[in-house]
Design an enzyme around this catalytic site. Sequence first.
Site, PDB file in Angstrom:
ATOM      1  N   ASP A 173       0.818  -1.219   0.000  1.00  0.00           N
ATOM      2  CA  ASP A 173       0.000   0.000   0.000  1.00  0.00           C
ATOM      3  C   ASP A 173       0.853   1.272   0.000  1.00  0.00           C
ATOM      4  O   ASP A 173       2.011   1.267   0.412  1.00  0.00           O
ATOM      5  CB  ASP A 173      -0.877   0.030   1.262  1.00  0.00           C
ATOM      6  CG  ASP A 173      -2.055  -0.921   1.178  1.00  0.00           C
ATOM      7  OD1 ASP A 173      -2.062  -1.792   0.294  1.00  0.00           O
ATOM      8  OD2 ASP A 173      -2.960  -0.795   2.019  1.00  0.00           O
ATOM      9  N   HIS A 195       3.723  -2.132   3.220  1.00  0.00           N
ATOM     10  CA  HIS A 195       3.774  -0.786   2.644  1.00  0.00           C
ATOM     11  C   HIS A 195       5.118  -0.583   1.950  1.00  0.00           C
ATOM     12  O   HIS A 195       6.165  -0.583   2.618  1.00  0.00           O
ATOM     13  CB  HIS A 195       3.587   0.270   3.741  1.00  0.00           C
ATOM     14  CG  HIS A 195       2.256   0.198   4.430  1.00  0.00           C
ATOM     15  ND1 HIS A 195       2.008  -0.686   5.458  1.00  0.00           N
ATOM     16  CD2 HIS A 195       1.093   0.876   4.215  1.00  0.00           C
ATOM     17  CE1 HIS A 195       0.744  -0.527   5.869  1.00  0.00           C
ATOM     18  NE2 HIS A 195       0.169   0.406   5.128  1.00  0.00           N
TER      19      HIS A 195
END
Length: 220
Positions: free
Chosen positions: A29, A171
Amino acid sequence: LKVSLQGVVRNQTVRELDPNKPMIALTFDDGPHWTNTKKVVDLLVEYNARSTFFMLGTRVEELPGVVQYVKDAGQEVASHTYSHKDLANISEEEFWSEIRKTNEAIYAAIGENPVYLRPPYGSRNEFVMSHMPMVVVCWNVDSEDWKSKDRDTIVKQVMKDAGDGKIVLLHDIHTFTAEAVEQLLPKLIAAGYQIVTVEELFYYKGVEAVPGVVYHSSYN
């Protein structure tokens, strides 16, 4: 808003994989990031692994070349909205803007619309789900990389909760996460996992993903 959906749309390439071998989807992400995303992609390619990158429209606009790099490496590009707003707490107009602007940015970068969307914080409400034109993908393994900020802790957390059909949240904007991926990939492979995109996971597990439903894994 044009989003092609006929069950699961095969926008990306689905590889020939062993349907009887465990599969796990690592997802990333908040990117793209100009160095960390490329490092993660290069590691995935080295280990013949593929992942799904849930990108922010604002970053896609800044780094279209990195988005193309992700796609050219056989990885999957997906939406994480335009500016990381909580979809459950914005106006209807803002909701559509967050989706449309991201899709336009991704299309401008790679010539394809994303099929999957991950709402920031996993947050959604009845309006979001009843109007969502895309397949919503959350996760059921949280690396908590942003919290620990530590390579070894991230690796331990993912390995502890890993399982067939699971979707892992990471991430790619963080250097410590890229460092964790370097250790994580060989460990997962040694444990027998095929590392796949969300598209591949759904395809091989027989998931007919549709808008208006949230998927946390291949078995939800």
